[in-house]
Write a protein that holds these residues in place. Sequence first.
Motif, PDB file in Angstrom:
ATOM      1  N   GLY A 106     -56.205  70.456  48.573  1.00  0.00           N
ATOM      2  CA  GLY A 106     -57.463  69.880  49.087  1.00  0.00           C
ATOM      3  C   GLY A 106     -57.780  70.633  50.703  1.00  0.00           C
ATOM      4  O   GLY A 106     -58.823  71.029  50.818  1.00  0.00           O
ATOM      5  N   PHE A 107     -56.742  70.594  51.206  1.00  0.00           N
ATOM      6  CA  PHE A 107     -56.922  71.013  52.709  1.00  0.00           C
ATOM      7  C   PHE A 107     -56.597  72.622  52.710  1.00  0.00           C
ATOM      8  O   PHE A 107     -56.974  73.162  53.841  1.00  0.00           O
ATOM      9  N   ASN A 108     -55.655  73.008  51.893  1.00  0.00           N
ATOM     10  CA  ASN A 108     -55.421  74.691  52.095  1.00  0.00           C
ATOM     11  C   ASN A 108     -56.443  75.373  50.905  1.00  0.00           C
ATOM     12  O   ASN A 108     -56.296  74.959  49.567  1.00  0.00           O
ATOM     13  N   LYS A 109     -57.091  76.273  51.254  1.00  0.00           N
ATOM     14  CA  LYS A 109     -58.049  76.980  50.384  1.00  0.00           C
ATOM     15  C   LYS A 109     -57.561  78.146  49.778  1.00  0.00           C
ATOM     16  O   LYS A 109     -58.148  79.151  49.914  1.00  0.00           O
ATOM     17  N   TYR A 110     -56.097  78.202  49.364  1.00  0.00           N
ATOM     18  CA  TYR A 110     -55.578  79.309  49.414  1.00  0.00           C
ATOM     19  C   TYR A 110     -55.523  79.583  47.538  1.00  0.00           C
ATOM     20  O   TYR A 110     -54.891  80.832  47.163  1.00  0.00           O
ATOM     21  N   TYR A 111     -55.860  78.937  46.939  1.00  0.00           N
ATOM     22  CA  TYR A 111     -55.677  78.869  45.566  1.00  0.00           C
ATOM     23  C   TYR A 111     -56.710  79.166  44.685  1.00  0.00           C
ATOM     24  O   TYR A 111     -56.639  79.033  43.327  1.00  0.00           O
ATOM     25  N   TRP A 120     -56.846  72.176  57.915  1.00  0.00           N
ATOM     26  CA  TRP A 120     -56.214  71.191  58.875  1.00  0.00           C
ATOM     27  C   TRP A 120     -55.263  72.140  59.576  1.00  0.00           C
ATOM     28  O   TRP A 120     -54.471  71.158  60.220  1.00  0.00           O
ATOM     29  N   ALA A 121     -55.288  73.385  59.569  1.00  0.00           N
ATOM     30  CA  ALA A 121     -54.534  73.981  60.560  1.00  0.00           C
ATOM     31  C   ALA A 121     -54.279  73.382  61.969  1.00  0.00           C
ATOM     32  O   ALA A 121     -55.336  73.200  62.460  1.00  0.00           O
ATOM     33  N   GLY A 122     -53.061  73.350  62.422  1.00  0.00           N
ATOM     34  CA  GLY A 122     -52.781  72.687  63.858  1.00  0.00           C
ATOM     35  C   GLY A 122     -52.417  71.444  64.003  1.00  0.00           C
ATOM     36  O   GLY A 122     -52.087  71.324  65.170  1.00  0.00           O
ATOM     37  N   LYS A 123     -52.705  70.853  62.913  1.00  0.00           N
ATOM     38  CA  LYS A 123     -52.472  69.272  63.224  1.00  0.00           C
ATOM     39  C   LYS A 123     -51.141  69.118  63.354  1.00  0.00           C
ATOM     40  O   LYS A 123     -50.188  69.951  62.626  1.00  0.00           O
ATOM     41  N   LYS A 124     -50.367  67.986  63.983  1.00  0.00           N
ATOM     42  CA  LYS A 124     -49.039  67.874  64.159  1.00  0.00           C
ATOM     43  C   LYS A 124     -48.763  66.779  63.106  1.00  0.00           C
ATOM     44  O   LYS A 124     -49.388  65.851  62.533  1.00  0.00           O
ATOM     45  N   ARG A 148     -41.081  73.165  55.236  1.00  0.00           N
ATOM     46  CA  ARG A 148     -41.856  74.082  54.665  1.00  0.00           C
ATOM     47  C   ARG A 148     -43.211  74.050  54.154  1.00  0.00           C
ATOM     48  O   ARG A 148     -44.016  74.975  54.294  1.00  0.00           O
ATOM     49  N   TYR A 149     -43.623  72.523  53.956  1.00  0.00           N
ATOM     50  CA  TYR A 149     -45.093  72.164  53.699  1.00  0.00           C
ATOM     51  C   TYR A 149     -45.835  72.553  55.006  1.00  0.00           C
ATOM     52  O   TYR A 149     -46.768  73.104  54.814  1.00  0.00           O
ATOM     53  N   CYS A 150     -45.086  72.025  56.004  1.00  0.00           N
ATOM     54  CA  CYS A 150     -46.167  72.555  57.406  1.00  0.00           C
ATOM     55  C   CYS A 150     -46.209  73.832  57.553  1.00  0.00           C
ATOM     56  O   CYS A 150     -47.403  74.251  57.873  1.00  0.00           O
ATOM     57  N   LYS A 151     -45.297  74.517  57.324  1.00  0.00           N
ATOM     58  CA  LYS A 151     -45.349  75.955  57.707  1.00  0.00           C
ATOM     59  C   LYS A 151     -46.400  76.856  56.593  1.00  0.00           C
ATOM     60  O   LYS A 151     -47.110  77.466  56.950  1.00  0.00           O
ATOM     61  N   HIS A 152     -46.391  76.429  55.398  1.00  0.00           N
ATOM     62  CA  HIS A 152     -47.066  76.807  54.333  1.00  0.00           C
ATOM     63  C   HIS A 152     -48.859  76.589  54.907  1.00  0.00           C
ATOM     64  O   HIS A 152     -49.722  77.117  54.548  1.00  0.00           O
ATOM     65  N   SER A 153     -48.892  75.170  55.347  1.00  0.00           N
ATOM     66  CA  SER A 153     -50.117  74.280  55.559  1.00  0.00           C
ATOM     67  C   SER A 153     -50.698  74.961  56.942  1.00  0.00           C
ATOM     68  O   SER A 153     -51.896  74.344  57.387  1.00  0.00           O
ATOM     69  N   LYS A 154     -49.894  75.640  57.785  1.00  0.00           N
ATOM     70  CA  LYS A 154     -50.066  75.918  59.050  1.00  0.00           C
ATOM     71  C   LYS A 154     -50.375  74.724  60.181  1.00  0.00           C
ATOM     72  O   LYS A 154     -51.165  74.482  60.913  1.00  0.00           O
ATOM     73  N   LEU A 155     -49.266  73.660  59.940  1.00  0.00           N
ATOM     74  CA  LEU A 155     -49.332  72.458  60.408  1.00  0.00           C
ATOM     75  C   LEU A 155     -48.081  72.661  61.430  1.00  0.00           C
ATOM     76  O   LEU A 155     -47.248  73.511  61.258  1.00  0.00           O
ATOM     77  N   GLN A 156     -48.052  71.874  62.404  1.00  0.00           N
ATOM     78  CA  GLN A 156     -47.162  71.920  63.467  1.00  0.00           C
ATOM     79  C   GLN A 156     -45.951  70.657  63.160  1.00  0.00           C
ATOM     80  O   GLN A 156     -46.363  69.538  63.426  1.00  0.00           O
ATOM     81  N   TYR A 157     -44.761  71.046  62.765  1.00  0.00           N
ATOM     82  CA  TYR A 157     -43.991  70.086  62.423  1.00  0.00           C
ATOM     83  C   TYR A 157     -43.189  69.601  63.748  1.00  0.00           C
ATOM     84  O   TYR A 157     -42.906  70.480  64.665  1.00  0.00           O
ATOM     85  N   LEU A 158     -43.280  68.429  64.236  1.00  0.00           N
ATOM     86  CA  LEU A 158     -42.690  67.857  65.252  1.00  0.00           C
ATOM     87  C   LEU A 158     -41.093  67.429  65.159  1.00  0.00           C
ATOM     88  O   LEU A 158     -40.261  68.232  65.848  1.00  0.00           O
TER      89      LEU A 158
END
Length: 191
Positions: A106-111, A120-124, A148-158
């Motif tokens: 739903g948040f990644n429009k890759y498919y 939602w890119a950039g969220k921590k 891996r999920y965060c990298k794929h979704s362009k999220l920032q893993y803390l």
Amino acid sequence: MKITILMSSPRKNGNTKQCLDPFCDELTKLGHDYKVHWLYDYHIDPCYACRGCQKDWEHFACVRKDDLQPIVDDVFASDLIVLATPIYSWYCPGPLKNVLDRFVYGFNKYYGDEVGPSIWAGKKVALFVTCGYRPEKGADLFEEGIKRYCKHSKLQYLSMFAERHLGYKTVFMDEKKAEHARQFAREITSR
């Protein structure tokens, strides 16, 4: 900072909740705005990979009609998402897995027919887990999956907060764990 906590424990006073209390107290003390969603209180369907969400590149747009939308709204409005969960069989319980699967579509429009953005890119993202094994053997697979999920979704893993329970005949919560939880709140909100 606006924070959404997705709580995936079925036990309202279980180990994860006992650690989460001092964490949330510290968030309040630091002046942050947070909301906890108890995922077991919601009816959240699994993802059916229908790709209906892929047609709208501005909104989450899932075609399933269940209780996920208020969670989506809070996550979309947040700066930080905290995944709070016990570890069962080396991963999170079903309600959080359903949420993660629905979010990745739903948040990644890759498919869709064309590749779109991560809206939602950039969220921590931070993990807050309890487990029965040593964290490096009990929570490591979940942490790697979320990285891996965060990298794929362009999220920032803390990072990950993790505490171990030594067994049902032992007392779980103590001041050392509470201080660890408070320190984790300070650490992840300062980034």
